[in-house]
Enzyme design. Structure first.
Site, short mmCIF file in Angstrom:
data_model
loop_
_atom_site.label_atom_id
_atom_site.label_comp_id
_atom_site.label_asym_id
_atom_site.label_seq_id
_atom_site.Cartn_x
_atom_site.Cartn_y
_atom_site.Cartn_z
N GLY A 1 -3.05 0.07 -6.36
CA GLY A 1 -2.56 -0.18 -7.71
C GLY A 1 -2.03 -1.59 -7.88
CB SER A 2 -1.41 -3.54 -10.96
OG SER A 2 -0.93 -4.82 -11.28
CG ASP B 1 -7.48 -10.20 -9.87
OD1 ASP B 1 -6.65 -9.26 -9.86
OD2 ASP B 1 -8.00 -10.62 -10.91
NE ARG C 1 3.50 11.77 11.99
CZ ARG C 1 4.68 12.28 12.36
NH1 ARG C 1 5.12 13.39 11.79
NH2 ARG C 1 5.39 11.69 13.29
#
Length: 310
Positions: free
Chosen positions: A154-155, A177, A243
């Site tokens: 996400g941004s 970007d 994990r």
């Protein structure tokens, strides 16, 4: 899909234009190249007119054995309004019947000094690259130990900052970007930077920096094959993260699947080191060494033998 014309071939390979100049902007729609051997013999039933036609010494030698009327007939059928171009190899002389037919139909006739095999290989590779399907993905592409790692998320999650840390550690930036991705083969994805953003990295609070100017030419790459996707997401305490590393998620782009790993982000985690180690571990897995699988097998043996020590 990108548009490729005979004019692009002229500029890329420095071909010589012999005829059909008005058709140099006719689009080439396929990377397949045809050698019109059977067409020279007069069989045009399955003639692939929309392909580039490559004529070598064999085809021209046979053409010379025909009468002038047959030559004119074959060249007229060879040069259609759909044919994007005809290329002669080895610097061969173009028959006058070919020149006349090409000028009449606007079919570019190009000449190269390369051998037919070399010419076919180079032009095919160029067309496959240029005509490959393209998409854009929001993320950062970095070359880490020879592995093309696509960092998504996400941004504001820290993709560019992580990439900057990786560059400082000696790895190479490809794109930030926006990553343009081409599927060059069924299982090959290659990432490129948009021309406007090449070598640039955006860091919030700092602005835009030029990685090549700051760190040198060795810190950037013009393109890279994508092998691994690292997805960064804010730590979710309600979510169970892997994990052991036994499960392997996939990310599909076009028809190609690549390995995808999710890395939870929270203060104190060194993402650059985690991604760097993930790339090294990915290389080991491709070489046949899987630490998670080895641990699982050891654990199974311990349970089966009822031992209490690892």
């Amino acid at each position: 899909m990108a548009k490729v014309t005979a004019n692009d071939l002229l500029e890329k390979f420095q071909f010589e234009l012999l005829a059909g100049e008005e058709g140099i902007y006719r689009p080439i729609t396929t990377s397949d190249i045809s050698r019109p051997g059977i067409e020279m013999a007069g069989f045009f039933t399955y003639y692939p007119a929309r392909r580039l036609q490559l004529i070598g010494r064999t085809e021209l030698s046979f053409l010379k054995s025909l009468s002038d009327q047959e030559k004119e007939e074959r060249m007229t059928k060879l040069c259609t309004y759909d044919t994007p171009g005809i290329i002669l190899s080895r610097g061969l002389e173009a028959p006058e019947q070919l020149i006349a037919a090409a000028d009449k139909r606007g079919v570019p006739v190009l000449r190269s000094t390369l051998t037919t095999t070399q010419l076919s290989s180079r032009v095919t590779n160029f067309l496959e690259s240029e005509l490959a399907p393209v998409t854009a993905v929001h993320g950062v592409l970095v070359d880490i130990y020879g592995i093309g790692v696509l960092i998504t998320g996400g941004s504001g999650v820290g993709k560019s900052e992580t990439a900057l840390d990786l560059v400082r550690r000696g790895h190479r930036l490809v794109a930030d970007d926006s990553v343009e991705i081409r599927q060059q083969n069924e299982d090959t994805l290659v990432g490129y930077p948009p021309p406007l953003l090449q070598h640039l990295l955006e860091i919030r609070g700092l602005g835009i920096i030029n990685v090549m100017t700051l760190f040198g030419a060795g810190a950037v790459r013009p393109f890279k094959r994508i092998s691994l996707c690292m997805n960064l997401e804010l730590w979710d305490q309600t979510k169970a993260y892997d994990r052991l590393g036994l499960e392997e998620d996939k990310m599909k782009i076009f028809d190609t699947e690549i390995t995808k790993m999710t890395v939870p982000v929270r203060p104190g985690r060194n993402l650059a080191v985690i991604i760097e180690v993930a790339a090294m571990n990915f290389r080991l897995k491709r070489l046949g060494f899987n630490a998670a699988q080895e641990f699982s097998e050891r654990l199974t043996q311990v349970i089966e033998h009822g031992e209490n020590e690892f």
